[in-house]
Scaffold this active site. Structure first.
Site, short mmCIF file in Angstrom:
data_model
loop_
_atom_site.label_atom_id
_atom_site.label_comp_id
_atom_site.label_asym_id
_atom_site.label_seq_id
_atom_site.Cartn_x
_atom_site.Cartn_y
_atom_site.Cartn_z
N THR A 114 50.63 2.50 -70.16
CA THR A 114 50.22 1.29 -70.88
C THR A 114 49.08 1.68 -71.81
OG1 THR A 114 48.98 -0.78 -70.71
CG2 THR A 114 48.85 0.70 -68.84
N GLY A 131 55.51 -3.25 -71.09
CA GLY A 131 55.28 -2.87 -72.48
C GLY A 131 55.38 -1.37 -72.65
N ARG A 151 61.48 -6.67 -69.23
CA ARG A 151 60.93 -7.38 -68.08
C ARG A 151 62.09 -8.03 -67.35
NH1 ARG A 151 55.43 -7.07 -69.25
NH2 ARG A 151 55.15 -6.76 -71.47
N ASP A 185 50.67 -2.43 -64.13
CA ASP A 185 50.48 -2.94 -62.77
C ASP A 185 51.59 -3.90 -62.35
OD1 ASP A 185 49.58 -4.85 -64.51
OD2 ASP A 185 47.55 -4.95 -63.70
N ASP A 226 46.63 -0.15 -72.53
CA ASP A 226 45.43 -0.94 -72.25
C ASP A 226 44.38 -0.22 -71.40
OD1 ASP A 226 46.36 -3.06 -73.73
OD2 ASP A 226 47.28 -4.06 -72.03
N ARG A 231 44.16 -7.97 -73.64
CA ARG A 231 44.07 -9.37 -73.26
C ARG A 231 43.02 -9.58 -72.16
NH1 ARG A 231 47.99 -12.64 -75.39
NH2 ARG A 231 49.35 -10.87 -75.75
N ASP A 264 43.94 -0.13 -68.24
CA ASP A 264 43.31 -1.08 -67.33
C ASP A 264 43.68 -0.87 -65.88
OD1 ASP A 264 45.94 -1.74 -67.65
OD2 ASP A 264 45.62 -3.88 -67.95
#
Lengths: 328, 328, 328, 328
Positions: free
Chosen positions: D130, D15, D76, D107, D132, D176, D134
């Site tokens: 990213t 992403g 992807r 990741d 996120d 998510r 994370d």
């Protein structure tokens, strides 16, 4: 006058303004739509003289509608003010098989276009691109709406700090000959006073008004000053005058400067640019020349270039009154 | 030192910065959470002296987390610099049954708080609120992140017009003693040079560097100048020097000014303010005094006020190097 | 009809829109300017029925010109649709010595105002506040310009990710009956297709057009869909259809939602609101009733309320054509 | 492992996130600074397999630091998950004389890079891109700060309309597996509740909390919901539950969606990207491989890729507590 045009050139000239790229895109895509070739001219009339051209198609203008500035760059050209310069420009255009020219710029640029047409009979069409909104024949020039939002956003920020500290701010905005930016942004920014080139408030009355505003309980004030305001003092002299003649105010100055010319164009300016580009190209295709496209009564209309370059648009007196009432 | 506090006062002092309101909100709500009374003090130490207080509860601070400036207003107080002034402030606090004070401000404000504690034993806790990011004991002061985004947004706009016209811009940003804003915003704005108080590039080397940059094909350049840059010339003198010593550049100046202090705080500053408010109140409740809360290694940490007011945070040398590499 | 009004009430009704606060401010300050009393009514017609009023003066509206939403709050009132409800509202107004009413809202709110006037002879004046721009008698409703900028900013962001991933995005914007937001924001956002309630493109032609766009080299596409688009499928069904009938596209959906109603009003909306408030109050003072103020040909004009509530403004066919040409 | 690298490739994968372009720019300019060649790989691992490369120099990355998305595009790649695919990628790199690879992504992308290194011994370095946040080994991933500001800006707008209408809004944000965006933006947006994947508040307690908040006088509420929240219902089911179990609230839903990935990167993300690009290239030049660069304790640090891809960063418990206290 050519019956059918086959190749149109587009250039940006004078001070840049947000929406110029959107207008270039529109000119290019309208040419593509009508299966006409299109070339971009770099650096305004300079590039016209030098033949600094680039073929453009629908893909060349992808991703530019939201970009400030102008991908074709802009410049002021001394050489184009000479007959020799204009002759070179004409030769460049002929050599490149161009038979129509769209000029995006202000009144100086339109004057050049008009002379060029008068000398060589070359079809020209103007798109008013300037943040000053001072061109006769359109209620909005390209970039005016965006610049207003930029200025108002800055005033909002200055208001935060002004009201935290009980300060008086003089904020200078663009507008050497006309107060359109100052008046609109001043109303929208909730300014206590607006100083514009069209009106001479006078220093005494300014101080009176500020005193009145403070007595009404306002602990901070913002005065918007157009570059060319009539009091005839620059903004730092204004500050000095108020420092000497009013007590209790901590007076500060902020000159917004060139930031006002940049930034992603507003929705309004992008739509306006798209409409103007279509109208300019299709007017050339219809055999018209020496016009400027403009927004009048919400419609695209043509104004003869020699009208567009005469004088500046007047300030809206209703707005002056609204400003007075709002700063009650 | 009181074992259990019952009423905490909060004030903002010095230059305002975005996030101060979010910090006030956090102090007030943390008091409410712990069932402690809370009062807001208007106009910093001035209001403390005059007892210009207002009871505040969770509802009083509704809708302010995203507002720039400070609803408590700020001021510089000469009287608080005197023993008499501080005595009055102490009396006001005692009269209002306040037994703890949170000061949101910069190092000057903290110095006042420290003296106040030393004289009267009154528990004080500092929250670093200033856009300059110059306070030891926190990697980020409140408002720094927001100011950076404001400056970078302005540079982006100036870049639009600079690159449309092949211009060189000197852009002055805040930072009288420290170059944090200049260095970070300069890197983020893609500046060709960054002039900061910590480093003396020298005029010759500046011109050299600009010439090199132009030879590499850059037709426009932006130089970020911190207010207190070491070259020792103001930004208009810089322009004059370059005008005289470089050819072919159209040099412009933009002084961003007080706009940098305002605006809705960024997410970063709102979260930081919320964390700092909690930490400040809870530290007071734990019986601590004379500390500043800060962000260190991503955690809320306490730094003794007398450390926080010693010196300024150093410029990050890694960033200087990154800046050099980026303007290759 | 009263010769001279002494007290005017103002309320906001229906969906909120950016600029409503600026309009309230203008109504209040215009009353102050003419030395008329002014009260604010909370929660639209609900508050009118309940007598939920607040005296307002120039200071009450300080600092709200740049705030989204409405400080008077808005609501839909079932009771006001009954004769009994309107009788209560009339009694409340009479009891509070109010003799004129400014209603800021959409056509539903105006219908209520008109019936109210017909029943009680109470002077009413409308200000069109809705982001949908669907009211006859004004080229721009309050909030339309701001909503457009919000939508275009979101499209710009979605474009970033769409073009990084070669994706097709369906973006739903507000507009249940009219496509003004979709059409303007679609042009400004460079959308490949725009689906509006006024026009049924048809699913086959949509897929054809997207295929054509892709063949021309576009690897990502954005389709703007008005809530009430004529294809008659909701946006998720559209996605499913395209998923089944086009290969190679990664299709995503984004519903912009209520965000479109909020935010600081644009300069345009703030100026418009200021002008409309002045015109509404002064028209009431001149003894007029049952009109809506509007912007027509750049001037403030009155339109009878019964005209304003008849039908919706038509889509500008020129814009449809511009959209077609731009997505060449 | 090669002693001296001569040519480095850079790609973006997974992403997209704001700041990726600034990181590409930094990688390219750091290569130029060290007189190393640099190529850009289009569409992530897909382009690596196909040899879709472009030579890049300092000029290629001009004007991209403030652009969202990624000029190298992202995708992807299923094929890269096969041994055959990776063999092709290796062959492409060898053929182009590339001897080092910088992977900007999340990741999943790092897992691919690690396997690639293990199979072919090819030097790889990761930059965490990213929204996120994370990824273990950095307190901030590229794009997280920008996404937070985008989300908070949207919440501010929704708040305007929520509080004008006494509404309850469920606002879904990205995340998510992790609640970092929800938690930070929720605090900054003044949310009444925040639902995250890491914590199961439970529907009954949610309703209880909302009722409590309303009793305290709040007439509108905003609940931030991470995509992957633990209650296990999607946001529309949440709305239905509250509709059925609470009276008097007008409940609305807003899903912010892909807009969160786009936009001009914040100052923070631009500076972070610039630092990470320098560190990534210079680490490769020092002979290091299989690391991710990250921000730890305000410094650039390396974390082994196999650590970076193990698990997700934990939610900051202090923030959870701050959120609770703030919604008192």
């Amino acid at each position: 006058m050519p019956k059918t045009l086959k190749k149109i050139a587009v250039l940006t000239s004078g001070g840049d303004s947000p929406g110029m790229n959107a207008a270039i895109r529109s000119v290019v895509r309208t040419c593509a739509y009508h299966s006409i070739d299109c070339i971009g001219v770099y650096r305004g009339y300079e590039g016209l003289i030098e033949g600094d051209f680039k073929e453009m198609n629908a893909r060349s203008v992808r991703g530019i509608i939201n970009k400030g500035g102008t991908i074709l760059k802009s410049a002021r050209s001394k050489e184009f003010r000479t007959k020799e310069g204009r002759q070179k420009a004409y030769d460049s255009l002929v050599k490149a098989n161009v038979d129509g020219l769209v000029v995006i710029g202000g009144d100086g640029s339109f004057t050049g276009a008009l002379i060029f047409n008068q000398e060589f009979g070359f079809p020209v069409m103007g798109i008013p691109g300037t943040i000053d909104n001072d061109i006769v024949g359109t209620t909005h020039t390209l970039g005016f709406d965006t610049a207003l939002n930029t200025v108002v956003d800055a005033i909002d920020k200055i208001r935060d700090t002004a009201s935290s500290h009980n300060r008086l701010f003089f904020v200078e905005v663009m507008g050497r000959d006309v107060g359109h930016i100052a008046l609109n942004a001043g109303i929208a920014g909730g300014a206590e006073e607006i100083l514009i080139p069209e009106e001479n408030l006078g220093l005494e009355r300014l101080v009176e008004s500020l005193n009145r505003s403070r007595k009404s309980g306002k602990s901070s004030s913002i005065v918007i000053v157009a570059e060319g305001d009539k009091i005839g003092k620059n903004i730092f002299q204004l500050k000095d005058y108020v420092d000497e003649n009013m007590e209790g105010y901590d007076v500060r100055v902020s000159v917004l400067g060139h930031m006002q010319r940049g930034g992603a164009p507003s929705c309004f300016d992008r739509v306006l640019a798209s409409r103007m580009g279509v109208k300019a190209v299709e007017s050339l295709l219809e055999g018209k020349t020496n016009f400027m496209v403009g927004l009048l009564n919400s419609k695209m209309e043509l104004t003869p270039l020699d009208n567009a370059i005469k004088g500046k648009t007047k300030i809206n007196l209703e707005l002056l009154r609204v400003s007075d009432i709002m700063s009650t």
